[in-house]
Design a protein around this motif. Structure first.
Motif, PDB file in Angstrom:
ATOM      1  N   LYS A 109       0.990  -1.101  -0.017  1.00 48.46           N
ATOM      2  CA  LYS A 109       0.143   0.186  -0.052  1.00 48.46           C
ATOM      3  C   LYS A 109       0.802   1.160   0.019  1.00 48.46           C
ATOM      4  O   LYS A 109       1.848   1.325   0.683  1.00 48.46           O
ATOM      5  N   THR A 111      -0.009   5.147   0.807  1.00 47.28           N
ATOM      6  CA  THR A 111      -1.072   5.984   1.354  1.00 47.28           C
ATOM      7  C   THR A 111      -0.767   7.495   1.991  1.00 47.28           C
ATOM      8  O   THR A 111       0.391   7.828   2.144  1.00 47.28           O
ATOM      9  N   VAL A 129      -3.259   3.844  -2.637  1.00 46.40           N
ATOM     10  CA  VAL A 129      -3.462   2.732  -3.692  1.00 46.40           C
ATOM     11  C   VAL A 129      -2.979   1.382  -2.870  1.00 46.40           C
ATOM     12  O   VAL A 129      -2.056   1.443  -2.220  1.00 46.40           O
ATOM     13  N   TRP A 146      -7.336   0.008  -4.596  1.00 50.84           N
ATOM     14  CA  TRP A 146      -7.455   1.009  -3.382  1.00 50.84           C
ATOM     15  C   TRP A 146      -7.507   0.530  -2.076  1.00 50.84           C
ATOM     16  O   TRP A 146      -7.787  -0.721  -1.948  1.00 50.84           O
TER      17      TRP A 146
END
Length: 200
Positions: A109, A111, A129, A146
């Motif tokens: 991830k 973020t 993402v 996401w």
């Protein structure tokens, strides 16, 4: 006799006056200053490790498959504090054991985090993402989707913090391998993790 008594009294009076003159006045010492520790500052780079549980459901042509697995990984990021508000960016990668015919081998991830700090306690939300490696019948495919989540973080020292976090992940759907017919699948997952960070 009276003269002798008066002379003695005068001598005692003069001796007492001389002793009193020798006394000096010293003011009371000033109170020691109160030292208060500065509030914790969340600004700075950090690296850390995390681990926890992953609860997932496979989607698309893999619908009906689900599983629970563990995950363990590492993260790195940067925070910037303005008054009580803290904003930052973070990226992480973790190995997972989520498996039910299909598998999710890796989950990452990237973020943005935003939160509110009370000294060394931080409450935050995050989003960005997510990406992962989906595997089915020995064929694998990286998928991108996401993520959104929230967490709490506590600073034990100036350099060591610990956190608890929840993240929701949706990797969308991708064609996996070269099957005929095409297998199009993805995964949605709930991750609950605990972590430690070292702040520079």
């Amino acid at each position: 006799m009276t003269k002798l008594f008066l002379a003695g009294a005068a001598l005692i009076a003069l001796t007492g006056a001389a002793s009193a003159a020798d006394l000096t006045y010293e003011p009371a010492p000033a109170p020691a200053p109160i030292v208060t520790e500065a509030a914790f500052d969340w600004t700075g780079f950090y690296v850390g490790v995390h681990g926890g549980a992953l609860f997932g459901d496979f989607t698309g042509d893999l619908d009906g498959l689900s599983g629970t697995g563990g995950l363990v990984g590492a993260q790195a990021g940067y925070n910037y504090q303005m008054d009580h508000w803290v904003i930052g960016v973070e990226t992480d990668i973790a190995y997972t054991s989520l498996k039910d015919v299909a598998e999710l081998d890796w989950l990452g991830k990237t973020t943005v985090r935003a939160g509110y700090a009370w000294d060394n306690f931080l409450l935050y939300a995050k989003g960005g993402v997510a990406y992962g490696d989906l595997k089915y019948a020995d064929e694998s495919q990286w998928a991108v989707g996401w993520t959104a989540g929230a967490g709490v973080e506590y600073a034990f020292t100036r350099n060591l913090t610990g956190r608890l976090e929840y993240d929701y992940v949706d990797l969308g759907k991708k064609d996996i391998g070269n099957f005929d017919p095409v297998v199009n699948g993805g995964v949605t997952a709930h991750a609950v993790t605990a972590g430690l960070n070292f702040k520079f």
